[in-house]
Design an enzyme around this catalytic site. Structure first.
Site, short mmCIF file in Angstrom:
data_model
loop_
_atom_site.label_atom_id
_atom_site.label_comp_id
_atom_site.label_asym_id
_atom_site.label_seq_id
_atom_site.Cartn_x
_atom_site.Cartn_y
_atom_site.Cartn_z
N GLU A 1 -1.46 -9.34 3.44
CA GLU A 1 -1.23 -9.94 4.76
C GLU A 1 -2.51 -10.44 5.42
O GLU A 1 -2.48 -11.38 6.22
CB GLU A 1 -0.51 -8.95 5.69
CG GLU A 1 -1.30 -7.71 6.12
CD GLU A 1 -1.14 -6.52 5.18
OE1 GLU A 1 -0.83 -6.74 4.00
OE2 GLU A 1 -1.31 -5.38 5.63
N CYS B 1 0.84 -1.20 0.00
CA CYS B 1 0.00 0.00 0.00
C CYS B 1 0.88 1.26 0.00
O CYS B 1 1.46 1.59 -1.03
CB CYS B 1 -0.98 -0.04 1.16
SG CYS B 1 -2.47 0.91 0.83
N HIS C 1 -3.52 -5.21 0.54
CA HIS C 1 -2.89 -5.74 1.77
C HIS C 1 -3.00 -7.26 1.79
O HIS C 1 -3.93 -7.81 2.39
CB HIS C 1 -3.60 -5.17 3.01
CG HIS C 1 -3.38 -3.72 3.21
ND1 HIS C 1 -2.37 -3.23 4.01
CD2 HIS C 1 -4.03 -2.65 2.72
CE1 HIS C 1 -2.41 -1.91 4.00
NE2 HIS C 1 -3.41 -1.53 3.23
#
Ligand code: GLN
Length: 616
Positions: free
Chosen positions: A527, A398, A525
């Site tokens: 993750e 990001c 993102h």
């Protein structure tokens, strides 16, 4: 629907979230389908407006909900996908009650905490508990509800009252209360002290809730006489008193619960005895053992703003960890405060500046995570420049992607003032700009949020290969700014490659430097969707590159089968077999990170966590 409520007493920070998730894991291993609800008694509508430095990371869900990081734990532990409504806050409840009042739905009544707010809480719980979250149809069997905060907090009172009424309403056999408490050991006498737990249970009972199970945090296992004493004073059978003693990593917690037969006490409380199987948890045991064997280090520099609190980047740490385990490396995270890399620091505190650069230069890979605001931006740009010029693996998430683009524009295109309009609204070279769908006046829920699709533009790039040569990926977003489409051609002509875009082709999602060992930035993102045993593809790429394994990974994704314990099919494209284990490490600042516990890692059961692509 059966309910397990997890409350906390004495002090905060006892690991209630991990305990609640672990209870879910054990019950799931008993053959039950589990969902979960987290109650946060704060007044914020959601976690979106809260500083990660104060409250840890903001976790983002598929539906765009910005929620408490505990929901991330539930998603990872239980391999489920929650909705924004699975996170209840005081703000949401009051908003719904006030909206109802304004509509005139209360028909002239005086609107009060009891019954109107407490009813709204109960209705919310019952409604949300029915939403399927594990990819199967129909509601789960058990809903684990975690009440944030500590018994006695003013803010949690309406919730306690509502839950007391709720337990009465659903009746015995459908509701089980687990109270997580602390049994401190005083150094002077070395005695396990029960008084704080007695007090907190008394408080709980005074509020109309009776615990079925006590889960006591203590340094060592509780002595029998201590259990007896607690049993007597708290009116909980000794067999239902579990000790959560200190363990090297949180993957042990489901095993601790199972070994002390917590599931039997819960199943009894829920009237589910006899309908379930023995929880074997073999994957967990194996994972804990394998994790302890990892020794060859991989060093990743985390160049961020909130390096003082590792919870600020919790999911990023988990994702790095999942990837390290698959690459059979012991993850070492070097925390590099971005500001310390800046020239200004060199003048003011040269030692700090030098130490930060030494950490950066000593690492095998560099990660610049997401972020907001201009503090540390220059330091992050320097880190990206260092990685690009010295061919060090770089992964920008990001803001980390936006930084990489700004750095490239400044250094390679020689546009000295290239910047994001987030940091310099006057720049004549705005390579990152405000997105029309965002808002500059309202901060809550006004970003581009949640799951969006990215289409690969080319097949011959590292990210497409790592994702398993799929044509698109669905990942979660949280941003207000984006790469300026008008500058894309200029950047691409100079060698930067935008290999992933949204369906309009105007929104840049993945950027790569083709002639670099590993230089990737993503607007999303990844993750948030990483799972133990199924690390997110680009984290896997980073760790593989940082440990000299990327080439072999890319050449033959199947070669990971050599270290196999589980095989995962990915739309028939490739099969990877991977290790699933964990490790513990402490970062430089002393806070625990890199520790990861997960739900089950039964990757075969869910071959499309990303809705596509390879699953590790
Ligand atoms: N501040 C940047 C934006 O709003 C990056 C956001 C992020 O990293 N999550 O676009």
């Amino acid at each position: 629907m059966k309910y397990v409520l997890v409350t906390g007493g004495v002090v905060s920070g006892l690991g209630k979230g991990v305990t609640a998730s672990s209870i879910g894991v054990v019950l799931k291993a008993c053959g039950l389908r589990i969902t979960s609800i987290k109650i946060d008694p704060y007044l914020n509508t959601d976690a979106g407006t809260m500083s990660p430095f104060e409250h840890g990371e903001v976790f983002v869900l598929d539906d765009g909900g910005e929620v408490d990081l505990d929901l991330g734990n539930y998603e990872r532990f239980l391999d489920i996908k929650l909705t924004r409504d699975n996170n209840i806050t005081t703000g949401k409840i009051y908003q719904s009650v006030i909206d109802k009042e304004r509509r005139g739905d209360y028909l002239g009544k005086t609107v009060q905490v009891v019954p109107h707010v407490t009813d709204a809480i109960q209705e919310w719980i019952e409604r949300v508990a029915m939403i399927p979250v594990d990819g199967k149809e129909g509601p789960a069997d058990v809903c684990v509800i975690e009440l944030g905060g500590t018994i006695g907090d003013i803010e949690s009172m309406p919730f306690i009252e509502a839950l007391g009424q709720f337990s009465y309403r659903v009746g015995p056999g459908n509701f089980c209360l687990v109270h997580v408490s602390l049994v401190p050991v005083l150094n002077v006498v070395g005695e396990q002290k029960t008084k704080p737990t007695q007090h907190s249970v008394r408080g709980l009972r005074g509020l109309g809730l009776t615990p079925n199970i006590l889960a006591c945090r203590s340094t060592k296992a509780l002595e029998e006489n201590v259990k007896e004493k607690l049993s007597q004073f708290c009116h909980v059978p000794a067999a239902n008193i579990i000790t959560l003693y200190d363990v090297p990593n949180i993957w042990h917690i489901p095993l601790l619960l199972r070994d002390q037969k917590a599931h039997e006490a819960i199943l009894k409380g829920l009237n589910l005895q006899g309908v379930t199987v023995e929880p074997h948890l073999d994957e967990w045991t194996g994972r804990v053992e394998r994790c302890n064997k990892l020794h060859e280090p991989v060093r990743i520099a985390m160049v961020g703003k909130y390096t003082g609190l590792s919870d600020s980047y919790l999911s990023v740490l988990k994702a790095l960890f999942h990837a390290s385990v698959v690459c059979q490396r012991k993850l070492i995270v070097e925390w590099v405060p971005a500001c310390d890399l800046e020239d200004a620091t060199a003048k003011e505190t040269p030692d700090v500046h030098k130490a930060a650069w030494n950490l950066l230069k000593g690492s095998d890979g560099i990660l610049v995570p997401g972020g907001f605001g201009d503090r540390g931006v220059q330091g992050k740009i320097l880190a990206a420049k260092y990685a690009r010029e010295n061919r060090i693996p770089y992964f920008g998430i990001c803001l980390g992607m936006q930084i990489a683009v700004i750095e490239f524009a400044r250094s390679v295109l020689a546009l000295q003032d290239a910047n994001s309009t987030e940091f310099d609204s006057e720049t004549s070279n705005p390579c990152v700009i405000f997105m029309p769908e965002g808002s500059k006046t309202h901060m809550g829920g006004t970003m581009r949020l949640g799951s969006r699709r990215t289409y690969f533009q080319v097949t011959d790039c590292k990210s497409a290969k790592l994702y398993g040569n799929v044509s698109f990926v669905d990942e979660r977003h949280r941003h207000r700014y984006e790469v300026n489409p008008e500058m894309v051609a200029q950047l691409e002509n100079a060698g930067l490659s935008f290999v992933g875009k949204d369906k309009t082709g105007q929104r840049m999602e993945i950027v790569e430097l083709p002639d670099h060992p590993y230089f990737i930035g993503v607007q999303f993102h990844p993750e948030f969707k990483s799972r133990p045993g199924r690390p997110s593809a680009l984290f896997l790429g980073l760790i593989a590159a940082a440990s000299g394994q990327l080439e072999s990974f890319l050449n033959n994704l199947n070669n990971v089968q050599n270290v196999a314990t589980n095989s995962i099919k990915s739309n028939g494209r490739s099969t990877m077999k991977v290790h699933q284990n964990g490790s513990v490490k402490k970062p430089a600042n002393g806070s625990v990170n890199g520790v990861y516990a997960n739900g089950n890692g039964h990757a075969n059961g869910n071959g499309h966590a990303n809705g596509n692509g390879v699953h590790y």
